[in-house]
Every structure is written in C-alpha cells, then in structure tokens.
Design an enzyme around this catalytic site. Sequence first.
Site, mmCIF file in Angstrom:
data_model
loop_
_atom_site.group_PDB
_atom_site.id
_atom_site.type_symbol
_atom_site.label_atom_id
_atom_site.label_comp_id
_atom_site.label_asym_id
_atom_site.label_seq_id
_atom_site.Cartn_x
_atom_site.Cartn_y
_atom_site.Cartn_z
ATOM 1 N N GLY A 90 0.807 -1.111 -0.147
ATOM 2 C CA GLY A 90 -0.130 0.010 0.169
ATOM 3 C C GLY A 90 0.943 1.262 -0.277
ATOM 4 O O GLY A 90 2.031 1.113 0.205
ATOM 5 N N GLU A 91 0.172 2.361 0.068
ATOM 6 C CA GLU A 91 1.143 3.666 -0.190
ATOM 7 C C GLU A 91 1.445 4.095 1.352
ATOM 8 O O GLU A 91 1.004 3.618 2.501
ATOM 9 C CB GLU A 91 -0.121 4.759 -0.500
ATOM 10 C CG GLU A 91 -0.750 4.686 -1.818
ATOM 11 C CD GLU A 91 -1.505 5.820 -2.391
ATOM 12 O OE1 GLU A 91 -1.632 6.866 -1.520
ATOM 13 O OE2 GLU A 91 -2.280 5.834 -3.506
ATOM 14 N N PRO A 92 2.538 4.903 1.121
ATOM 15 C CA PRO A 92 3.120 5.250 2.602
ATOM 16 C C PRO A 92 2.256 5.970 3.508
ATOM 17 O O PRO A 92 1.485 6.497 3.139
ATOM 18 C CB PRO A 92 4.489 5.993 2.142
ATOM 19 C CG PRO A 92 4.520 5.800 0.635
ATOM 20 C CD PRO A 92 3.278 5.495 0.161
ATOM 21 N N GLY A 93 2.522 5.624 4.727
ATOM 22 C CA GLY A 93 1.678 6.295 5.799
ATOM 23 C C GLY A 93 0.264 5.743 6.131
ATOM 24 O O GLY A 93 -0.358 6.443 6.692
ATOM 25 N N THR A 94 0.039 4.548 5.601
ATOM 26 C CA THR A 94 -1.441 4.048 5.890
ATOM 27 C C THR A 94 -1.425 3.173 6.987
ATOM 28 O O THR A 94 -2.210 2.412 7.104
ATOM 29 C CB THR A 94 -1.856 3.230 4.431
ATOM 30 O OG1 THR A 94 -0.675 2.291 3.987
ATOM 31 C CG2 THR A 94 -1.994 4.303 3.579
ATOM 32 N N GLY A 95 -0.251 2.800 7.846
ATOM 33 C CA GLY A 95 -0.084 2.083 8.758
ATOM 34 C C GLY A 95 0.342 0.713 8.783
ATOM 35 O O GLY A 95 0.320 -0.090 9.840
ATOM 36 N N LYS A 96 1.257 0.519 7.701
ATOM 37 C CA LYS A 96 1.864 -0.842 7.628
ATOM 38 C C LYS A 96 2.999 -1.003 8.782
ATOM 39 O O LYS A 96 2.773 -2.225 9.419
ATOM 40 C CB LYS A 96 2.549 -0.760 6.396
ATOM 41 C CG LYS A 96 1.727 -0.639 5.040
ATOM 42 C CD LYS A 96 2.363 -1.115 4.032
ATOM 43 C CE LYS A 96 3.647 0.045 3.493
ATOM 44 N NZ LYS A 96 2.989 1.492 3.204
ATOM 45 N N SER A 97 3.703 -0.017 8.987
ATOM 46 C CA SER A 97 4.506 -0.130 10.218
ATOM 47 C C SER A 97 3.903 -0.665 11.634
ATOM 48 O O SER A 97 4.371 -1.325 12.525
ATOM 49 C CB SER A 97 5.864 0.688 10.323
ATOM 50 O OG SER A 97 5.142 2.009 10.494
ATOM 51 N N SER A 558 -7.428 14.110 -19.672
ATOM 52 C CA SER A 558 -8.291 14.902 -18.819
ATOM 53 C C SER A 558 -8.243 16.352 -19.705
ATOM 54 O O SER A 558 -8.977 17.279 -19.090
ATOM 55 C CB SER A 558 -7.908 15.186 -17.361
ATOM 56 O OG SER A 558 -6.421 15.933 -17.404
ATOM 57 N N LYS A 601 -6.673 20.720 -9.060
ATOM 58 C CA LYS A 601 -6.832 21.596 -10.199
ATOM 59 C C LYS A 601 -7.535 22.878 -9.968
ATOM 60 O O LYS A 601 -7.260 24.025 -10.417
ATOM 61 C CB LYS A 601 -7.570 20.879 -11.326
ATOM 62 C CG LYS A 601 -6.655 19.791 -11.899
ATOM 63 C CD LYS A 601 -7.590 18.797 -12.863
ATOM 64 C CE LYS A 601 -6.434 17.441 -13.107
ATOM 65 N NZ LYS A 601 -7.248 16.762 -14.239
#
Length: 734
Positions: A90-97, A558, A601
């Site tokens: 997952g993306e950084p900062g989502t609670g893995k550690s 876009s 945007k």
Amino acid sequence: MAADGESSNFLYEDKLTQEEKGGAGTENKDENDLVLSDVTVEEWIEKQEFKSTKDVEVPQKMSDRVIGQDRAVDVMKKAAAQKRHMMLIGEPGTGKSMLANSMVEYLPKEELQDIVAYSNPEDENEPRVRVFPAGRGKQVVAQQKAQAAAQKTQKNSSYMYACAGIVILGFLGTILLSNYYILFISLFAVMIILLFARNPVMTRNDSSYVPKLLVGHDANDMPPFVDATGTHSGALLGDVRHDPYQSGGLETPAHNRLEAGDIHRANKGVLYIDEINTLRMESQQSLLTAMQEHKMAITGQSERSSGALVKSEPVPCDFVLVCAGNLDAMKGMHPALRSRIRGYGYEIYMRTTMPDTDQHRTDIVRFVAQEVRKDEKIPHFDKFAVGEVIKEAQRRAGRKGRLTLRFRELGGLIRVAGDLAVSRSAGIVTRDDVLAAMVNARSLEQQMADRQIESSKAYQLFNIEGAKVGQVNGLAALDPGTGMAEYSGIMLPIVAEVTPAQVKDGGKLIATGKLGEIAKEAVDNITAVIKKFSDKKMSEMDVHLEYIGTYDGVEGDSASITMTTVILSAMENIPIRQDLAMTGSLNVRGRVLPVGAVTAKLEAAASSGIKIALVPADNVKDVMIRNKYYKTMDVYGVTTYRDVAEYAFVDCPEKTALLERLLPLNPDGKSTAFKLEPPKEYDYSEEELALEKQLDEEERKPPEEPVPAPAEPVPEEVPAAEPAPEPAPTTKSE
C-alpha cells in the site's frame, strides 16, 4: 432523511443498497455505516463534548490505534495466533509499520531463547552454538567470565608470590655470602617472570574460551520486534568480524567474532522489512531458506575478510516475517519468497481512504490526540482545530464522503500546527494555527506547482483577462510519483493554429508537448466530435496544437474538452474567455467524463486568478475546495460538450451557429450545466475565543502541589515517675 435517536439531528445519506449491506467481504467493520451527507465538519464538531484532545482517551494497545484498516487488523491477529507470515502492500503512511509492531502483542506466549556461541577445539572455524532459556544464557556467560577472571587473578598471584620469593632469596644470599651478584641475578629473574606474565599471547589466551552471548533476553521480555528495513546482508543474516591479528597467537577466536543477524535476533518474534524490493536477490534467497529451516548458520559475508571461511553451527531463527512495500515492491521480490508468503501466510492491500462516517471522524479526533502525546513537544488541540484537521482529511481523500488514511502526512500537518502554537507561546493549538500550517506544510510538489504558476504569470504564458481565438486555459495535476504527497494542480495553457493543408485532402492534426500514449489517443478521440459538429473540413487544413511549458510531458485524457475547445476556436474563429479554465475527458459521442485530482486543479485555477472553472458533472461530488476560493471563482459542472461551449466561447454569431449544431448532445435543448454552491460558512469566532482563552489559562496554570497530610501529634515527654496524660478524644492514639 433524519437520523434516528435524539442524540443527533444530523442528516445522513445511505450510499449502499440493502443487498450491499448484507454482503460479506467488507473491508471495515463499519463499512456499512451511514455516510455523513449534509453534515459539515463545523456542525459535527460543535456537537462534540470534548474541549481539547487532552480529554480524548488513547488506547493502550497499538493495534487499537490503527484506523480504517479493520480487515488488516483482523488478518494480523489471525496471522499472529498461527505464526503466519504477512505481506503488506500500500501507499506510505497507511499504517503498515504500526500493524507489524502490534503483531507482537498477539503472538503465542513461547519461551524466549538465549543463544550462546562457544569455541570449538576440534575446528576453530566452526564455532558451536547452544540455546538456553531466556536469562539463562546471560548467567552462563557471566559465570564463565567470572571463572576466567578468577583464574587470571590466581595466576597473577602465583607470579607475584614467585617474584617475592626470588627477591627474598636474593637478599638472603647477598647477606650470607656477601655477594651482590646474587641480588642482581634474582632481580633479573623477576624481570623475566614479569615480562612472561605480561605477554599479550598469555593475556589473550586467558579469555579465549569464554563463550559469547549472541542473543539475550530477560525472562519476562515481550517477543522481539526487529526492524530490518534497509539493512545489508551482514546485518540481516549475521556476519563474522574481520580480525587484523590472524596469526602469532594474537588472533581472536572465531566464536568471539560472530555477530548475530536480524533474523537471529527476531527468533520467536517478528522480523519487519519495509521496501522489500530493495533487498538484494541473494539476501532474499537466504531469507527464504531461513524461513523454511527456522535456523541459519552465521558465516562471513565478505570474501576479503578473515572470517570468510568461518561458519558456525546453525543458529535458531524461528521468526514471523512481515514485509511491506508499495505496488512496485511485488516486481522486485524473489518469486519463491512471495510464493512462500502466499502459501504460508497472508497478503494484504492497505486501504487509502475510508467512509466519512461519524465513527471515523471520531477516529481522526483520537489520531490527533495520539500524535500530540507521541510528539510530547506540542500543546493539545482545541476541538475547532481538530475540525480543520478532519476537513483536510476530507480534502486529501479526493472524493466526497471519504477520509484519507495517509496519516503520516496528516501527522506532519499536526506537528507544524503545534510548532506554530509553541512559537507564539500558546498553551493550546487553535484553528488559525492549523490554517497557517496548511501553508507552511505544503509538499515539495505543491511548492513546485506554485513556482510554476508564478513563472507562467511573469512570462504571460497564460492570460486571465479578455478573449482570444485559439488559446485556452486548461488544468492539470502534477503526479507526485514518489507516493509521498497528494496531487498538485497547475495551469496548462494550450494554443491552436490552423493552416492550409500541404496536401490536397490530406489535413493533419499535429500535437506537440511531449504527449504520452493516452494523451495521443485522446487527441485522436476528440477529432470524432470535431468532424461531426464543425462545418469546416479537417481534411482541408492542418491543425497545430501546442501544449505550453510541458517540459516533463503530458499524460492522460483530462485535457480532452480543453483541446476540443481550442481547436474549434481556431477552426470556427470563435474567441475563448481567458478568465475561464477547464478540465475533463470527452468520449467520441461528446459526453464529458470524470477525471482525477479535481480539487487540486480548481485550487490552482483560483490561485491563478481564474473567474470561471468547468469540471465534469460526475466530479462535482469530489470538489472539496475551501470556501475562500468560491468567493473569487464560480465552478460549473458540465455533462456534454454543448455545456462546455456555452460557457467557454464569447457570444457571437459563430458561437450561436455552433451551439445549434451541438443541440443533439442535449436532446431537450436545455443546458445541463449547473453551478456549485459553496458549503455553509460558520462563524465560531466568539465561541472559539472563549474556548481558546479558557483552555490556554488551564494549560498555563501551574499544577497544584499536593497538600501534605497533617502530621500526627507527638506526645510530650513526661517524667517516668508521673503517669502520661490521656490523649484527647479526637487524636489518634499511637
């Protein structure tokens, strides 16, 4: 509809069907909770009972602090109970550690082990390894050291006694025989003995057979958690230190040069490796072997070291592997290692957003309290400041009805706001601190976008006044790429020019600006709309389309409505409003399709001085710009390209004719565009000031010193001949 119960008057919107509610496999336990619809954060936070995060309770268990990852927490508990491996993607900062750290709280209670290395008299290059219960290994090594020290002391004492005896005999011989040579000979013998006793070889051999503690624990220790992120092979798998003294009796015994690796220190615990794809393939293969065998010998990792030939007996390494990474981590993993995890564990894809429910807003309140307590250097947040953090979580989610789960970046905002409060010597963090922190805590990508907008303004790469033919202001977003920040909006000016075709009936559409594959396909798609609704023949002209200032290239579709507008303007000679900007995809039938990063945007457009912005109608629910931008810019949702043309082009006969040709896109002949209304603003100035003053006084007030208990009266001394007086009825007798 109104919510049931008298405790809340909020309105909710049920986003799920009854079938979906009853379905299994939801990501979170409260996934089916009613999503807050028309309940603004201001309304919600006003109803909360806490005054500041000081009143918010923080769970003791780390697993209870994980927010929005209920399925991952449940899987982690199962994996810990059965000692299964896990891979968190997952993306950084989502609670893995945090998930990995909390796993040790649920591991089965096993007896930890001390690992001790011994010298091997049969083969000095293969030290022996012995395992003891936790705490026993330390005692064994301590006993051996004490025994070696006692032997050394005894040997030194023997030398001193021998030296003293020789000196005494020398004195006696000198006195009895009157020969001073006997004294000189005795002193010389003492010097030889002392030199022999001080020999480094002898000194080193005294402690050469003392065992070495490789891994030690205390009896009541928790299972170990070892973070092996970014370690080299020696630190991960163990190594043998180089010995510069390799001969002559000065060499260090091989067992004393052994160094346990992270896999050995994680025995009976958790080994955590983030960015697993950065680990070398050889190390991943060795890691796989350790996982399979639950033991691995320590050997020298450098072939130039004196320990290259040293290999210990197998050392226990019965650990649970928790590896983590982004989506690209799977590409760099050893196939056999991932197969081992899939076959004997779990793979989890971390969520990046969660529903905007009452419970999840409460979770973010708790998160702010957690960060304040963890930092220990910033004051607590009042509830209105917490409300601004929740609003930022909504904005960073990028979708209405969602909250971001990238809490590491949100924690950065909390700390910056706290630092601002500290700088003004405040006892509490207020909403103004959080609003100021949003400027100071902008990511590098956002700062780069701001500089790019300033540069474009300075060199007049785009206009915000008047009207021009063949020039339009598009909106784009910088992809952070690193996964460490949200999208940042930028202005994307596009110009078009029409020239006669160089070859009869061979007109071409030439687009420049480092376009990617999807962007090139979007150019091909919009030609279908242009050919169908324009009265000009594209085969008779060459259309040159230029993206201004796109040095890093353009990707995505876009800008489809933007390209269509500027090309039709050049072909039909219709001026375009320069105080207008737009973003949106366009299918071959003229319908406007949704795009990403709409909020970023629109914020870039408002910051550039744009007065009108067009976005796809399907993206309206994702617009979460701040109220201040609505005061300077009108935002419209558009469904078809006819809606775009109605607002983008300046009124003129050519525009009227084009709108007539575009009528089939709107069957009823009416525009389907609609203006976005800003959310209701709330003025909490008086209530905020009163709360801030109260909390600030409470925080600045020195803690009350405990009142000492009244001392018990001491009876006066009386002469022994006289009886002691009776104690008073209200006094406790001794």
